[in-house]
Design a protein around this motif. Structure first.
Motif, PDB file in Angstrom:
ATOM      1  N   ALA A  50       0.812  -1.213   0.000  1.00  0.00           N
ATOM      2  CA  ALA A  50       0.000   0.000   0.000  1.00  0.00           C
ATOM      3  C   ALA A  50       0.848   1.266   0.000  1.00  0.00           C
ATOM      4  CB  ALA A  50      -0.931  -0.003   1.208  1.00  0.00           C
ATOM      5  N   GLY A  51       2.149   1.132  -0.140  1.00  0.00           N
ATOM      6  CA  GLY A  51       2.999   2.297  -0.291  1.00  0.00           C
ATOM      7  C   GLY A  51       3.493   2.904   1.004  1.00  0.00           C
ATOM      8  N   VAL A  78      -6.190   7.341   4.116  1.00  0.00           N
ATOM      9  CA  VAL A  78      -6.113   5.891   3.930  1.00  0.00           C
ATOM     10  C   VAL A  78      -7.433   5.282   4.358  1.00  0.00           C
ATOM     11  CG1 VAL A  78      -4.948   3.763   4.654  1.00  0.00           C
ATOM     12  CG2 VAL A  78      -3.632   5.870   4.363  1.00  0.00           C
ATOM     13  N   GLN A  79      -7.950   4.390   3.537  1.00  0.00           N
ATOM     14  CA  GLN A  79      -9.169   3.659   3.895  1.00  0.00           C
ATOM     15  C   GLN A  79      -8.821   2.191   4.027  1.00  0.00           C
ATOM     16  OE1 GLN A  79     -11.804   4.616   0.677  1.00  0.00           O
ATOM     17  NE2 GLN A  79     -12.618   6.388   1.732  1.00  0.00           N
ATOM     18  N   VAL A  80      -9.235   1.590   5.131  1.00  0.00           N
ATOM     19  CA  VAL A  80      -8.987   0.181   5.384  1.00  0.00           C
ATOM     20  C   VAL A  80     -10.317  -0.535   5.462  1.00  0.00           C
ATOM     21  CG1 VAL A  80      -8.074  -1.487   7.037  1.00  0.00           C
ATOM     22  CG2 VAL A  80      -6.833   0.628   6.610  1.00  0.00           C
ATOM     23  N   GLU A  81     -10.448  -1.576   4.632  1.00  0.00           N
ATOM     24  CA  GLU A  81     -11.655  -2.397   4.655  1.00  0.00           C
ATOM     25  C   GLU A  81     -11.263  -3.791   5.102  1.00  0.00           C
ATOM     26  OE1 GLU A  81     -14.903  -4.192   1.505  1.00  0.00           O
ATOM     27  OE2 GLU A  81     -13.735  -2.441   0.945  1.00  0.00           O
ATOM     28  N   LEU A  82     -12.012  -4.345   6.038  1.00  0.00           N
ATOM     29  CA  LEU A  82     -11.760  -5.692   6.511  1.00  0.00           C
ATOM     30  C   LEU A  82     -12.532  -6.659   5.624  1.00  0.00           C
ATOM     31  CD1 LEU A  82     -10.298  -7.188   8.852  1.00  0.00           C
ATOM     32  CD2 LEU A  82     -12.490  -7.207  10.023  1.00  0.00           C
ATOM     33  N   LEU A  83     -11.797  -7.507   4.908  1.00  0.00           N
ATOM     34  CA  LEU A  83     -12.427  -8.504   4.042  1.00  0.00           C
ATOM     35  C   LEU A  83     -12.619  -9.792   4.834  1.00  0.00           C
ATOM     36  CD1 LEU A  83     -10.231  -7.945   0.855  1.00  0.00           C
ATOM     37  CD2 LEU A  83     -12.487  -6.987   1.353  1.00  0.00           C
ATOM     38  N   PRO A  84     -13.733 -10.488   4.640  1.00  0.00           N
ATOM     39  CA  PRO A  84     -13.960 -11.716   5.406  1.00  0.00           C
ATOM     40  C   PRO A  84     -12.948 -12.797   5.037  1.00  0.00           C
ATOM     41  CG  PRO A  84     -15.693 -11.387   3.769  1.00  0.00           C
ATOM     42  CD  PRO A  84     -14.815 -10.185   3.724  1.00  0.00           C
ATOM     43  N   THR A 112      -7.003   1.298   0.498  1.00  0.00           N
ATOM     44  CA  THR A 112      -7.068   2.286  -0.571  1.00  0.00           C
ATOM     45  C   THR A 112      -6.535   3.586   0.014  1.00  0.00           C
ATOM     46  OG1 THR A 112      -9.117   1.239  -1.292  1.00  0.00           O
ATOM     47  CG2 THR A 112      -8.590   3.366  -2.254  1.00  0.00           C
ATOM     48  N   GLY A 113      -5.671   4.256  -0.741  1.00  0.00           N
ATOM     49  CA  GLY A 113      -5.198   5.508  -0.173  1.00  0.00           C
ATOM     50  C   GLY A 113      -4.024   6.123  -0.843  1.00  0.00           C
ATOM     51  N   LEU A 114      -3.121   6.587  -0.001  1.00  0.00           N
ATOM     52  CA  LEU A 114      -2.056   7.502  -0.379  1.00  0.00           C
ATOM     53  C   LEU A 114      -1.317   7.158  -1.667  1.00  0.00           C
ATOM     54  CD1 LEU A 114      -0.639   8.020   3.202  1.00  0.00           C
ATOM     55  CD2 LEU A 114      -2.224   9.474   1.958  1.00  0.00           C
TER      56      LEU A 114
END
Length: 135
Positions: A50-51, A78-84, A112-114
């Protein structure tokens, strides 16, 4: 510290511990560093995919073992999504350091983000409310 630097010396820095979950330091070691250096100690999760740095939070100074894996909240932008977790049906549900008892939901990360549009990180992470844990 006073012997080395003198009683009136004030250090103006923050120690940031950067790493993946497997490099988490126990809370008592974070407290030891804070007392020795006289500065706040922050804990972060760094994701190459994610850089760079994704989260940053105050390192735990006391508490249970699972607190050593807490890395705070997402950084701005920065957006963090928890995937199952997609485990085979014949595999028991996964538990890390008593995560089910502590109410920590486990999964993998989509960031998703920077520096990237989207990155999926294939490590086990947990979320309780807005706090992230990296194992």
């Amino acid at each position: 510290r006073q012997v080395l630097l003198g009683s009136k010396t004030r250090l103006r820095f923050v120690l940031a511990l950067c790493g993946a979950g497997t490099t988490a330091l126990p809370p008592d070691r974070c407290l030891w560093m804070r007392l020795l250096l006289g500065c706040p100690v922050l804990n972060s999760f760094v994701s190459v995919e994610a850089g760079g740095m994704v989260t940053l939070g105050e390192a735990p100074y006391a508490g249970e073992t699972s607190q050593a894996f807490a890395v705070g909240r997402e950084l701005p932008g920065v957006q963090v999504e928890l995937l199952p977790l997609k485990l085979p049906e014949d595999v028991k549900p996964l538990e890390v350091l008593g995560s089910r008892k502590a109410g920590i939901e486990l999964g993998t990360l989509k960031i998703t983000g920077l520096c990237t549009d989207e990155a999926r990180i294939g490590i086990i992470v947990g979320r309780r409310n807005r706090e992230l844990f990296v194992y």
